[in-house]
Scaffold this active site. Sequence first.
Site, mmCIF file in Angstrom:
data_model
loop_
_atom_site.group_PDB
_atom_site.id
_atom_site.type_symbol
_atom_site.label_atom_id
_atom_site.label_comp_id
_atom_site.label_asym_id
_atom_site.label_seq_id
_atom_site.Cartn_x
_atom_site.Cartn_y
_atom_site.Cartn_z
ATOM 1 N N ASP A 9 0.868 -1.169 0.000
ATOM 2 C CA ASP A 9 0.000 0.000 0.000
ATOM 3 C C ASP A 9 0.911 1.227 0.000
ATOM 4 O O ASP A 9 2.104 1.129 0.299
ATOM 5 C CB ASP A 9 -0.881 -0.043 1.252
ATOM 6 C CG ASP A 9 -1.649 1.237 1.482
ATOM 7 O OD1 ASP A 9 -2.372 1.674 0.564
ATOM 8 O OD2 ASP A 9 -1.511 1.819 2.572
ATOM 9 N N ASP A 11 -0.256 5.135 0.926
ATOM 10 C CA ASP A 11 -0.553 6.100 1.995
ATOM 11 C C ASP A 11 -0.610 5.410 3.349
ATOM 12 O O ASP A 11 -1.376 4.453 3.532
ATOM 13 C CB ASP A 11 -1.895 6.793 1.740
ATOM 14 C CG ASP A 11 -1.897 7.638 0.484
ATOM 15 O OD1 ASP A 11 -2.342 8.778 0.551
ATOM 16 O OD2 ASP A 11 -1.441 7.152 -0.577
ATOM 17 N N ASP A 167 -1.427 -0.669 5.984
ATOM 18 C CA ASP A 167 -1.598 -0.106 7.328
ATOM 19 C C ASP A 167 -3.041 -0.053 7.806
ATOM 20 O O ASP A 167 -3.297 0.463 8.899
ATOM 21 C CB ASP A 167 -1.038 1.325 7.352
ATOM 22 C CG ASP A 167 -1.939 2.301 6.605
ATOM 23 O OD1 ASP A 167 -2.418 3.277 7.227
ATOM 24 O OD2 ASP A 167 -2.184 2.091 5.402
#
Length: 218
Positions: A9, A11, A167
Site C-alpha cells: 500500500d 498512503d 496499514d
Amino acid sequence: MKYTTVVFDLDGTLLNTLEDLMDAVNYALRQYGYPERSLDEIRNFVGNGVQKLIERSLPADADKTNITDLLSAFRGYYAIHCEDKTRAYDGVLKLLQQLNEAGFKLAIVSNKLDSAVKTLNQSYFSAYVQAAIGEKEGVRRKPAPDMVENALKELGSSKETAIYIGDSEVDIQTAANAGLDCISVAWGFRDTSFLLEQGARIIAETPQQVYTILTNTP
C-alpha cells in the site's frame, strides 16, 4: 525463501501523505462553503479512494449533488500540491533498498488517483519499485483484488510467492480477497489495537521488522 514479491500500500505504509490530503480536502470544502476537517478526521476518512474521502468529509446534512465538483477541485489542487508536506516514513527507503538487493520484486497498489501514485513513486521509490498502480476507470478499488492482480501480472509474479503489506483494515481485506498473506504496519494511519480488531495476524512495528519477517533473518 517463501516470498519473492512484495505488494505495498502507499498512503500510511510507505508515505505519510496525510497533511497534503487534508489540505486538498479543505481546499475543495472551502470552495463550496463547507467547514474544514482536522488531521485526525482525515486520518479516519482515508482508505477507500478519493470519492469516499470527499463524501466522508462533508457534513451529514450536505447536498451530495455537487460531489463531482468537489472531486474536481480536490484533484486539481492535489495534482499540484501532492508533494508539499508528504514524506517517506523513517526506514522505508532502506527497507525497499534491502528488499531490492535481496532480489524481491516490488509493487505499489493504492486507492489514490493513478496519476498521483505514479508521480509519487517516481519521486520517491522508482529505483526500487517496478509497478505502481492507482485508482483509474475500469479497475475496481481496493479491497477488490483487481489492482493486486494487475500488479502481479505486470511483475510476472504468482500469488503463491507474493505478500501484501499495508496499514489499514482495507489492506487486510484486500490481501484476503487477493489470496495473499498480509503484514500490517503499526506506524501508519491505524494503530495496533485497531488492526488486531480487524483481523491482522502479523504486525510490524518498524520497517526493519518487515525485512526481518520477509527474510527470516535476525
